[in-house]
Design an enzyme around this catalytic site. Structure first.
Site, PDB file in Angstrom:
ATOM      1  N   LYS A   1      37.717  40.194  24.946  1.00  0.00           N
ATOM      2  CA  LYS A   1      39.021  40.816  24.187  1.00  0.00           C
ATOM      3  C   LYS A   1      39.360  39.901  23.186  1.00  0.00           C
ATOM      4  O   LYS A   1      39.547  38.642  23.388  1.00  0.00           O
ATOM      5  CB  LYS A   1      39.970  40.848  25.302  1.00  0.00           C
ATOM      6  CG  LYS A   1      41.225  41.391  24.843  1.00  0.00           C
ATOM      7  CD  LYS A   1      42.244  41.791  25.959  1.00  0.00           C
ATOM      8  CE  LYS A   1      43.426  40.925  26.128  1.00  0.00           C
ATOM      9  NZ  LYS A   1      44.297  41.611  27.174  1.00  0.00           N
ATOM     10  N   LEU A   2      39.497  40.510  22.083  1.00  0.00           N
ATOM     11  CA  LEU A   2      39.993  39.647  20.860  1.00  0.00           C
ATOM     12  C   LEU A   2      41.472  39.903  20.574  1.00  0.00           C
ATOM     13  O   LEU A   2      42.012  41.256  20.624  1.00  0.00           O
ATOM     14  CB  LEU A   2      39.498  40.067  19.673  1.00  0.00           C
ATOM     15  CG  LEU A   2      37.630  39.867  19.666  1.00  0.00           C
ATOM     16  CD1 LEU A   2      37.080  40.307  18.343  1.00  0.00           C
ATOM     17  CD2 LEU A   2      37.196  38.427  19.946  1.00  0.00           C
ATOM     18  N   LYS A   3      42.261  39.268  20.215  1.00  0.00           N
ATOM     19  CA  LYS A   3      43.710  39.217  20.007  1.00  0.00           C
ATOM     20  C   LYS A   3      43.606  39.743  18.666  1.00  0.00           C
ATOM     21  O   LYS A   3      42.835  39.004  17.761  1.00  0.00           O
ATOM     22  CB  LYS A   3      44.543  38.172  20.082  1.00  0.00           C
ATOM     23  CG  LYS A   3      44.720  37.690  21.824  1.00  0.00           C
ATOM     24  CD  LYS A   3      45.868  38.534  22.599  1.00  0.00           C
ATOM     25  CE  LYS A   3      46.090  38.101  23.903  1.00  0.00           C
ATOM     26  NZ  LYS A   3      47.332  38.949  24.324  1.00  0.00           N
TER      27      LYS A   3
ATOM     28  N   ASP B   1      43.219  43.454  21.551  1.00  0.00           N
ATOM     29  CA  ASP B   1      44.813  43.620  22.124  1.00  0.00           C
ATOM     30  C   ASP B   1      45.796  43.227  21.027  1.00  0.00           C
ATOM     31  O   ASP B   1      45.674  41.891  20.065  1.00  0.00           O
ATOM     32  CB  ASP B   1      45.043  42.716  23.204  1.00  0.00           C
ATOM     33  CG  ASP B   1      46.399  42.592  23.873  1.00  0.00           C
ATOM     34  OD1 ASP B   1      47.196  43.432  23.369  1.00  0.00           O
ATOM     35  OD2 ASP B   1      46.555  41.853  24.883  1.00  0.00           O
TER      36      ASP B   1
ATOM     37  N   GLU C   1      44.311  47.874  22.900  1.00  0.00           N
ATOM     38  CA  GLU C   1      45.559  47.510  23.639  1.00  0.00           C
ATOM     39  C   GLU C   1      46.931  47.351  22.918  1.00  0.00           C
ATOM     40  O   GLU C   1      46.812  46.685  21.854  1.00  0.00           O
ATOM     41  CB  GLU C   1      45.173  46.510  24.462  1.00  0.00           C
ATOM     42  CG  GLU C   1      46.098  45.937  25.786  1.00  0.00           C
ATOM     43  CD  GLU C   1      45.825  44.854  26.412  1.00  0.00           C
ATOM     44  OE1 GLU C   1      44.676  44.436  26.342  1.00  0.00           O
ATOM     45  OE2 GLU C   1      46.637  44.375  27.236  1.00  0.00           O
TER      46      GLU C   1
ATOM     47  N   LYS D   1      49.209  44.685  35.657  1.00  0.00           N
ATOM     48  CA  LYS D   1      49.739  43.466  35.854  1.00  0.00           C
ATOM     49  C   LYS D   1      50.911  43.430  37.016  1.00  0.00           C
ATOM     50  O   LYS D   1      52.143  43.868  36.665  1.00  0.00           O
ATOM     51  CB  LYS D   1      50.237  42.576  34.490  1.00  0.00           C
ATOM     52  CG  LYS D   1      49.259  42.224  33.486  1.00  0.00           C
ATOM     53  CD  LYS D   1      49.961  41.594  32.288  1.00  0.00           C
ATOM     54  CE  LYS D   1      48.861  41.197  31.235  1.00  0.00           C
ATOM     55  NZ  LYS D   1      49.580  40.956  29.985  1.00  0.00           N
TER      56      LYS D   1
HETATM   57 MG    MG Z   1      47.986  42.723  26.570  1.00  0.00          MG
END
Ligand code: MG
Length: 366
Positions: free
Chosen positions: A160-162, A187, A212, A261
């Protein structure tokens, strides 16, 4: 279950890779642990709040205060049951991460005393879960490619890349070009606005698993509108403060994938409720991460072993985050991490690490 004291313990763990926050680079993870102590039981909970209010409004300080002044005083003096605690703490508005930490500690203590693992209690159907890794915003694309390559070499099954304005289409293109076929998602942590929809549509060509939380947490209508304009599925994180909020987001078409979460949702009971909804409706779901120590990670692994978690979570090995974890380290094996099988959350802090990382402790008599 009889409890006599609750310890609130402040921890600092140096991070292997500093992360960029609104306060600049964070080089240490500040954490709050909740230790429940009774004549015959002990349990550990971890609060996932960050030092500053950039993910939700909660912080380590606010959670500490809420636990001490509002939440712990609600526990009955004689006997405490983790089954009742989520309803009991519901009297207090918000403070989800503080509530989740206390609930985790209660489950750990209860299940430890009954010699049942959290995974078993929750209904886990897997003994190991696929490990995903989140990669932060970097100064240069070459640095990003080197980081992704190292994680792929270690065996992570999805990356996952921010992203944020100024660090989106080009870095994602560079990673996609270099790692053809790598399961990849991005994200945005709420960094975009309606005026960015055309730019976000450019991400469609990279075959991402999901985008995301592109927009503000309260902008469900905006997410629904964006979902109609782009092909990449939208996943929500910050927007989903409860199972009910998630159901509403799905009904509105604001997301087609759900990030679960426990900290954001107020605990494992609410996370389980959302999991059951996703499973029943065949909505893909995965377990998010908040730079937890081994304590919080153990609980996330137990949760992520449930059948509704159909996508790889942000569940990485301890050495992704810390030089030394508070617990014996979680390790990557064949792209997976084993779900703890011991009683309760299945792990305990290593005494010497706990001493070394502790900044302060406060003992509250019940
Ligand atoms: Mg997130």
């Amino acid at each position: 279950m009889l409890l006599s004291q609750i310890e609130l313990r402040r921890i600092r763990l140096p991070l292997v890779t500093p992360f960029r926050s609104s306060q600049g680079f964070i080089t240490e993870r500040e954490l709050l642990l909740v230790r429940l102590i009774g004549p015959e039981v002990e349990g550990w909970g971890e609060c996932v709040a960050l030092s500053s209010p950039e993910y939700t409004g909660e912080t380590v300080d606010s959670a500490h205060n809420a636990l001490k002044r509002e939440l712990i005083p609600l526990l009955p003096a004689d006997s405490v049951s983790p089954w009742q605690v989520s309803a009991l703490l519901g009297e207090v508005v918000g403070n989800s991460m503080a509530k989740a930490a206390l609930e985790m500690g209660l489950w750990d203590a209860e299940l430890r005393s009954r010699e049942v693992s959290l995974a078993q209690h929750l209904g886990a159907t897997r003994s190991r879960v696929p490990a995903g890794v989140a990669v932060g915003v970097m100064d240069a694309i070459d640095d990003l490619l080197a980081a992704v390559e190292s994680y792929v070499d270690q065996g992570y099954s999805r990356v996952k890349l921010k992203i944020q304005p100024g660090w989106d289409v080009e870095p994602v293109r560079a990673v996609r070009d270099r790692f053809d076929g790598l399961p990849l998602q991005v994200d945005a942590n709420m960094a975009y606005k309606k005026s960015d929809f055309a730019l976000l549509a450019e991400l469609d060509e990279f075959g991402l698993l999901m985008l995301e939380q592109p927009l503000a947490a309260n902008d469900l209508a905006g997410h629904a509108e964006l979902a109609r304009q782009i092909q990449t599925p939208i996943c929500l994180d910050e927007s989903l403060s409860s199972a009910e909020a998630a159901e509403e987001a799905v009904e509105l078409g604001a997301c087609s994938i759900v990030n679960i979460k426990p900290g954001r949702l107020g605990g494992l009971a609410e996370a389980l409720r959302l999991h059951d909804f996703c499973l029943e409706r065949s909505i893909p779901a995965w377990c998010g991460g908040m730079l937890e120590s081994g304590i919080g990670r153990a609980a996330n692994l137990a949760l992520a072993a449930l059948p509704g978690f159909t996508l790889a979570g942000d569940l990485s090995a301890s050495n992704r985050y810390f030089y030394r974890d508070l617990t014996p380290p979680f390790e990557l094996r064949d792209g997976h991490i084993d779900v703890p099988t011991g009683p309760g959350i299945g792990v305990e802090p290593l005494p010497e690490m706990l001493d070394e990382a502790t900044v302060s402790t406060e003992l509250i008599e019940l």
